[in-house]
Design an enzyme around this catalytic site. Structure first.
Site, PDB file in Angstrom:
ATOM      1  N   SER A 148       0.870  -1.180   0.000  1.00 35.73           N
ATOM      2  CA  SER A 148       0.000   0.000   0.000  1.00 35.73           C
ATOM      3  C   SER A 148       0.906   1.229   0.000  1.00 35.73           C
ATOM      4  O   SER A 148       2.061   1.152   0.433  1.00 35.73           O
ATOM      5  CB  SER A 148      -0.836   0.005   1.281  1.00 35.73           C
ATOM      6  OG  SER A 148      -1.426   1.281   1.497  1.00 35.73           O
ATOM      7  N   TYR A 161      -2.463  -1.497  10.480  1.00 34.78           N
ATOM      8  CA  TYR A 161      -2.331  -1.706   9.023  1.00 34.78           C
ATOM      9  C   TYR A 161      -1.031  -1.084   8.506  1.00 34.78           C
ATOM     10  O   TYR A 161      -0.290  -1.702   7.744  1.00 34.78           O
ATOM     11  CB  TYR A 161      -3.546  -1.084   8.347  1.00 34.78           C
ATOM     12  CG  TYR A 161      -3.608  -1.188   6.842  1.00 34.78           C
ATOM     13  CD1 TYR A 161      -4.009  -2.368   6.233  1.00 34.78           C
ATOM     14  CD2 TYR A 161      -3.310  -0.093   6.025  1.00 34.78           C
ATOM     15  CE1 TYR A 161      -4.092  -2.462   4.847  1.00 34.78           C
ATOM     16  CE2 TYR A 161      -3.395  -0.175   4.648  1.00 34.78           C
ATOM     17  CZ  TYR A 161      -3.790  -1.362   4.063  1.00 34.78           C
ATOM     18  OH  TYR A 161      -3.881  -1.444   2.696  1.00 34.78           O
TER      19      TYR A 161
HETATM   20  C1  BGC Z   1      -6.131   1.548   2.443  1.00 30.26           C
HETATM   21  C2  BGC Z   1      -7.356   2.363   2.154  1.00 30.26           C
HETATM   22  C3  BGC Z   1      -6.980   3.800   1.810  1.00 30.26           C
HETATM   23  C4  BGC Z   1      -5.921   3.841   0.743  1.00 30.26           C
HETATM   24  C5  BGC Z   1      -5.432   5.261   0.414  1.00 30.26           C
HETATM   25  C6  BGC Z   1      -5.169   1.704   1.315  1.00 30.26           C
HETATM   26  O1  BGC Z   1      -4.020   0.954   1.590  1.00 30.26           O
HETATM   27  O2  BGC Z   1      -6.499   0.187   2.571  1.00 30.26           O
HETATM   28  O3  BGC Z   1      -8.214   2.301   3.259  1.00 30.26           O
HETATM   29  O4  BGC Z   1      -8.113   4.479   1.318  1.00 30.26           O
HETATM   30  O5  BGC Z   1      -4.827   3.066   1.149  1.00 30.26           O
HETATM   31  O6  BGC Z   1      -5.112   6.007   1.546  1.00 30.26           O
END
Ligand code: BGC
Length: 260
Positions: A148, A161
């Site tokens: 991410s 996360y």
């Molecule tokens: C998250 C989302 C978020 C996106 C951008 C992703 O990794 O799971 O919840 O909207 O990143 O910030």
């Protein structure tokens, strides 16, 4: 992704029945791969997805297999199943991921363990099982870690996360160095905001969507296929010199909106 770029390759996609995982499975099948769609929970959802891929466009085969990636023995079974079905494994996509949207102050031990268990421990031991199989086959193979923008970029209110994705960033780098001598590539993909179930709350809130879209230089959230095609490319021989790094696929989000 061009037809045939993954012709005859065996590809596992964890969390492959919904969201970004489903898009990756679709792109891989269209590129000719045999895809094992890992899922957890509903066999019906997984079967419906697999069925949706039959027909025009998909030249590979797609099958579902249930494994909770946070359990090491289940992840090992997943790899063993791919080898049992197709005789070898060529690509692992560590895609399964969850988030709880809690800050450091709020996060419970149970939530922390669940998020880290799926997002990081799951990816670590799936990578280990796949890499052991790649080495046993004589080398080669690709691991793609779906991370991410938050492997790098804080997201206040999503603490566990971000910790997991930061760990995944280093999983990509460290295992690329360890596994390079076996001809194994390890690549991270960092999506920004994508129209998937993980963002369902944001998508349902017009004001939040407006803010988000305004923050993205390309003007809107990604559709899952825009991630799936990049993953299929990185898994293919067209990306044969890419390893130990993260490819950001975020429409420019990270460059424009610190603290979104
Ligand atoms: C998250 C989302 C978020 C996106 C951008 C992703 O990794 O799971 O919840 O909207 O990143 O910030």
């Amino acid at each position: 992704m061009g037809t045939g770029a993954l012709e005859g390759k065996t590809v596992i996609v964890t969390g492959g029945d919904t969201g970004i995982g489903a898009a990756i499975a679709t792109s891989a099948a269209r590129a000719g791969a045999h895809v094992i769609v890992d899922y957890v929970g509903s066999r019906d959802v997984a079967d419906a997805f697999v069925k949706s891929l039959e027909g025009p466009g998909a030249t590979g085969t797609v099958q579902a297999f249930e494994a909770d990636v946070s359990k090491v023995d289940q992840v090992q079974d997943l790899v063993a199943e791919a080898v049992r079905r197709y005789g070898r494994l060529d690509v692992l996509v560590n895609n399964a991921g969850i988030e709880t949207r809690q800050s450091l102050l709020e996060t419970t031990e149970a939530a922390y363990d669940r998020v880290l268990g799926v997002d990081l421990k799951g990816a670590f031991f799936a990578a280990q099982a796949a890499a052991r199989q790649f080495v046993a086959q004589g080398g080669g193979g690709v691991i793609v870690n779906i991370s991410s923008v938050h492997e790098d970029w804080p997201m206040p209110g999503n603490a566990a996360y971000c910790v997991a994705k930061g760990g995944m960033r280093m999983l990509t780098r460290n295992s690329a160095v360890e596994l390079g001598p076996y001809g194994i590539r390890v690549v991270g993909v960092a999506p920004g905001a994508v129209n998937t179930p993980i963002n369902a709350e944001t998508v349902a809130d017009p004001a939040a969507m407006k803010r988000l879209d305004a923050a993205i230089p390309l003007g809107k959230m990604a559709e899952p296929a825009q991630i799936g095609d990049v993953v299929a490319f990185l898994a293919s021989d067209a990306a044969s010199y890419v390893t130990g790094t993260t490819v950001v696929v975020d429409g420019g989000l990270m460059q424009s909106s610190p603290g979104l």
